[in-house]
Design a protein around this motif. Structure first.
Motif, PDB file in Angstrom:
ATOM      1  N   LYS A 184       4.658   2.152  -8.236  1.00  0.00           N
ATOM      2  CA  LYS A 184       4.311   2.677  -6.573  1.00  0.00           C
ATOM      3  C   LYS A 184       3.932   4.200  -6.717  1.00  0.00           C
ATOM      4  O   LYS A 184       3.064   4.464  -6.008  1.00  0.00           O
ATOM      5  N   SER A 185       4.498   4.933  -7.628  1.00  0.00           N
ATOM      6  CA  SER A 185       4.050   6.659  -7.507  1.00  0.00           C
ATOM      7  C   SER A 185       2.788   6.919  -7.916  1.00  0.00           C
ATOM      8  O   SER A 185       1.868   7.577  -7.523  1.00  0.00           O
ATOM      9  N   ALA A 186       2.478   6.004  -9.065  1.00  0.00           N
ATOM     10  CA  ALA A 186       0.872   6.052  -9.456  1.00  0.00           C
ATOM     11  C   ALA A 186      -0.015   5.726  -8.181  1.00  0.00           C
ATOM     12  O   ALA A 186      -0.936   6.290  -7.933  1.00  0.00           O
ATOM     13  N   LEU A 187       0.312   4.624  -7.724  1.00  0.00           N
ATOM     14  CA  LEU A 187      -0.829   4.010  -6.424  1.00  0.00           C
ATOM     15  C   LEU A 187      -0.670   5.233  -5.374  1.00  0.00           C
ATOM     16  O   LEU A 187      -1.843   5.331  -4.773  1.00  0.00           O
ATOM     17  N   GLN A 188       0.560   5.557  -5.178  1.00  0.00           N
ATOM     18  CA  GLN A 188       0.583   6.769  -3.942  1.00  0.00           C
ATOM     19  C   GLN A 188      -0.133   7.972  -4.301  1.00  0.00           C
ATOM     20  O   GLN A 188      -0.783   8.514  -3.671  1.00  0.00           O
ATOM     21  N   ALA A 189      -0.243   8.326  -5.428  1.00  0.00           N
ATOM     22  CA  ALA A 189      -1.152   9.494  -5.776  1.00  0.00           C
ATOM     23  C   ALA A 189      -2.450   9.251  -5.784  1.00  0.00           C
ATOM     24  O   ALA A 189      -3.257  10.277  -5.400  1.00  0.00           O
ATOM     25  N   TRP A 190      -2.998   8.178  -6.122  1.00  0.00           N
ATOM     26  CA  TRP A 190      -4.305   7.531  -5.833  1.00  0.00           C
ATOM     27  C   TRP A 190      -4.654   7.613  -4.426  1.00  0.00           C
ATOM     28  O   TRP A 190      -5.760   8.105  -3.888  1.00  0.00           O
ATOM     29  N   VAL A 191      -3.619   7.238  -3.395  1.00  0.00           N
ATOM     30  CA  VAL A 191      -3.935   7.154  -2.095  1.00  0.00           C
ATOM     31  C   VAL A 191      -4.072   8.463  -1.928  1.00  0.00           C
ATOM     32  O   VAL A 191      -5.089   8.627  -0.736  1.00  0.00           O
ATOM     33  N   ASN A 192      -3.227   9.226  -1.945  1.00  0.00           N
ATOM     34  CA  ASN A 192      -3.328  10.692  -1.528  1.00  0.00           C
ATOM     35  C   ASN A 192      -4.740  11.374  -2.132  1.00  0.00           C
ATOM     36  O   ASN A 192      -5.288  11.999  -1.231  1.00  0.00           O
ATOM     37  N   GLU A 193      -5.021  11.101  -3.108  1.00  0.00           N
ATOM     38  CA  GLU A 193      -6.221  11.732  -3.727  1.00  0.00           C
ATOM     39  C   GLU A 193      -7.482  11.117  -3.063  1.00  0.00           C
ATOM     40  O   GLU A 193      -8.330  11.915  -2.600  1.00  0.00           O
ATOM     41  N   ALA A 194      -7.482  10.042  -2.628  1.00  0.00           N
ATOM     42  CA  ALA A 194      -8.434   9.361  -2.013  1.00  0.00           C
ATOM     43  C   ALA A 194      -8.701   9.946  -0.713  1.00  0.00           C
ATOM     44  O   ALA A 194      -9.776  10.024   0.158  1.00  0.00           O
ATOM     45  N   ARG A 195      -7.330   9.967   0.051  1.00  0.00           N
ATOM     46  CA  ARG A 195      -7.459  10.844   1.513  1.00  0.00           C
ATOM     47  C   ARG A 195      -7.907  12.004   1.547  1.00  0.00           C
ATOM     48  O   ARG A 195      -8.816  12.547   2.186  1.00  0.00           O
ATOM     49  N   LEU A 196      -7.833  12.925   0.435  1.00  0.00           N
ATOM     50  CA  LEU A 196      -8.155  14.297   0.290  1.00  0.00           C
ATOM     51  C   LEU A 196      -9.629  14.246   0.193  1.00  0.00           C
ATOM     52  O   LEU A 196     -10.316  15.051   0.929  1.00  0.00           O
TER      53      LEU A 196
END
Length: 100
Positions: A34-46
């Motif tokens: 989940k931490s990897a996915l959350q990092a990708w979500v944050n990166e996509a939002r940025l």
């Protein structure tokens, strides 16, 4: 050692989220943390807001604050849109009475 995922894999995981799957479901289905996915979500939002992800801890914290504020402002705008639509409809129902 952390797994290395392809950009296509990351994009497909994010697309599943956009289609309505929960993060937990995506992680289970794709066998990832989940931490990897959350990092990708944050990166996509940025990227969506025109920012490049920061490398240092202080920069990441600032970007997290910016994303939270952007989300708050988007919610406020949606509330104002809904209120405007409601008040416009209420005004039409009452014969378009205008204050003098």
């Amino acid at each position: 050692m952390p797994k290395i995922y392809s950009e296509e894999f990351k994009a497909s995981a994010l697309e599943l989220l956009e289609q309505g799957m929960t993060q937990k479901q995506v992680c289970q289905d794709l066998g990832m943390s989940k931490s990897a996915l959350q990092a990708w979500v944050n990166e996509a939002r940025l990227h969506q807001h025109g920012f490049e992800p920061a490398e240092d801890t202080e920069g990441k914290a600032e970007q997290a604050r910016m994303l939270r504020r952007i989300r708050e402002l988007e919610q406020e705008n949606e509330i104002l849109r809904q209120a405007t639509a409601y008040l416009s409809q209420a005004n039409l129902k009452h014969g378009q009475a205008r204050p003098k």
